[in-house]
Design a protein around this motif. Structure first.
Motif, short mmCIF file in Angstrom:
data_model
loop_
_atom_site.label_atom_id
_atom_site.label_comp_id
_atom_site.label_asym_id
_atom_site.label_seq_id
_atom_site.Cartn_x
_atom_site.Cartn_y
_atom_site.Cartn_z
N VAL A 24 0.81 -1.23 0.00
CA VAL A 24 0.00 0.00 0.00
C VAL A 24 0.84 1.27 0.00
O VAL A 24 0.28 2.37 0.01
N GLY A 25 2.17 1.16 0.00
CA GLY A 25 3.01 2.36 -0.04
C GLY A 25 3.20 2.99 1.33
O GLY A 25 2.79 2.44 2.36
N ASP A 26 3.81 4.18 1.32
CA ASP A 26 4.16 4.85 2.58
C ASP A 26 3.32 6.09 2.85
O ASP A 26 3.66 6.91 3.72
N ASP A 27 2.23 6.27 2.12
CA ASP A 27 1.39 7.45 2.34
C ASP A 27 0.51 7.28 3.57
O ASP A 27 0.27 6.17 4.05
N VAL A 28 0.01 8.40 4.05
CA VAL A 28 -0.97 8.39 5.15
C VAL A 28 -2.37 8.31 4.56
O VAL A 28 -2.68 9.01 3.59
N HIS A 29 -3.20 7.45 5.12
CA HIS A 29 -4.54 7.22 4.56
C HIS A 29 -5.61 7.48 5.62
O HIS A 29 -5.33 7.45 6.83
N GLY A 30 -6.82 7.69 5.15
CA GLY A 30 -7.97 7.81 6.03
C GLY A 30 -9.03 6.79 5.64
O GLY A 30 -9.07 6.34 4.49
N VAL A 31 -9.87 6.42 6.59
CA VAL A 31 -10.96 5.47 6.33
C VAL A 31 -12.27 6.17 6.68
O VAL A 31 -12.41 6.70 7.81
#
Length: 288
Positions: A115-122
């Protein structure tokens, strides 16, 4: 601090403490019953949060992430115990630390590759996205109340499972004398696999629950791991009931500490731990 602010902070503290208990209860089962120092436990929490992000993005429904995430986490826990941890029960703690540290690195690399190193939101499910009016001037998010309710229900189920079921009786006996239980003809290997799978599932489920109210980011498991060990130490090694009390105490200390003295809030948790250990070096409660 007025009454409305106090009540909101109290609800936040209970929600944080109960979520912390969900993660720490898995750790106390694995550490207290099986004697495994599992530094990778925070990685299971991170795994749950990333499952929530990925599966919700694919299906558009957090419930799908919960069902699939629980099934996958239980399977991963079962396989890890069978393939790796079952070989460590008679080895010293250094081997356990090295193995679980290696697992942290593997989980982080897999997370980065997938999923990579980005920050995500749900996104919060639409059904739970509203706020409930507690008074004329006070409203509180429904999803946070839902999280607290789910954690309380799981705590009650765990207490019932360990105290009043045949499986719980065998788990308690196995934590005291593995060889004796095995000599009685009970499949202690299978019980340990179930306990480990349950611990992994609890941590992953906590990550899934937390994902909609906090960011999903690299290294999030390492942050929760340290505070979970503090919960286990304060509550008493191997005590699920102690983990619940300790998690609530830490939730109250951390939340109100950030309001009253933000610069010292992080320190307050460790002062609490030192005070409890001076009073009761074995923790608040005995093992299950």
């Amino acid at each position: 601090m007025d009454f409305s602010t106090f009540l909101i902070q109290l609800l936040n503290a209970l929600q944080y403490g109960l979520l912390l208990f969900l993660v720490a209860s898995g750790l106390t089962l694995i550490f207290g019953i099986m004697g495994i120092i599992n530094l990778a436990h925070g990685s299971f929490y991170m795994m749950g949060a990333y499952m929530a992000f990925s599966l919700t993005a694919l299906s558009g429904n957090l419930l799908v992430a919960v069902i699939v995430g629980i099934a996958l986490s239980a399977l991963i826990g079962f396989l890890l115990e069978w393939g790796l941890f079952s070989r460590l029960y008679k080895r010293d703690h250094l081997d356990q630390v090295l193995l679980t540290y290696g697992l942290i690195l593997i989980f982080e690399e897999l997370r980065s590759l997938i999923v990579g190193d980005d920050v995500h939101g749900v996104p919060i499910p639409e059904l739970l996205s509203a706020s409930i009016q507690l008074s004329e001037t006070l409203s509180y998010p429904v999803y946070r109340l839902f999280m607290s309710g789910v954690c309380i229900l799981l705590a009650a189920l765990m207490y019932w499972l360990i105290r009043y079921t045949r499986l719980g009786m065998m788990i308690r006996a196995g934590s005291s004398n593995r060889e004796m239980v095995q000599a009685l003809g009970i499949n202690i290997d299978l019980i340990y696999r179930i306990v480990f799978g349950l611990g992994v599932t609890l941590a992953a489920f906590a990550g899934i629950l937390a994902a909609p109210v906090s960011s999903v980011y690299p290294g999030m498991g390492n942050q929760v791991l340290i505070i979970c060990f503090v919960v286990v130490v304060i509550g008493g090694v191997g005590s699920v009931w102690g983990a619940l009390v300790a998690a609530l105490l830490i939730g109250l200390t951390d939340t109100f500490g950030k309001v009253i003295a933000p610069d010292y809030a992080g320190l307050a948790v460790y002062v609490l731990m030192a005070a409890v250990l001076l009073w009761r070096p074995e923790g608040i409660f005995r093992r299950i």
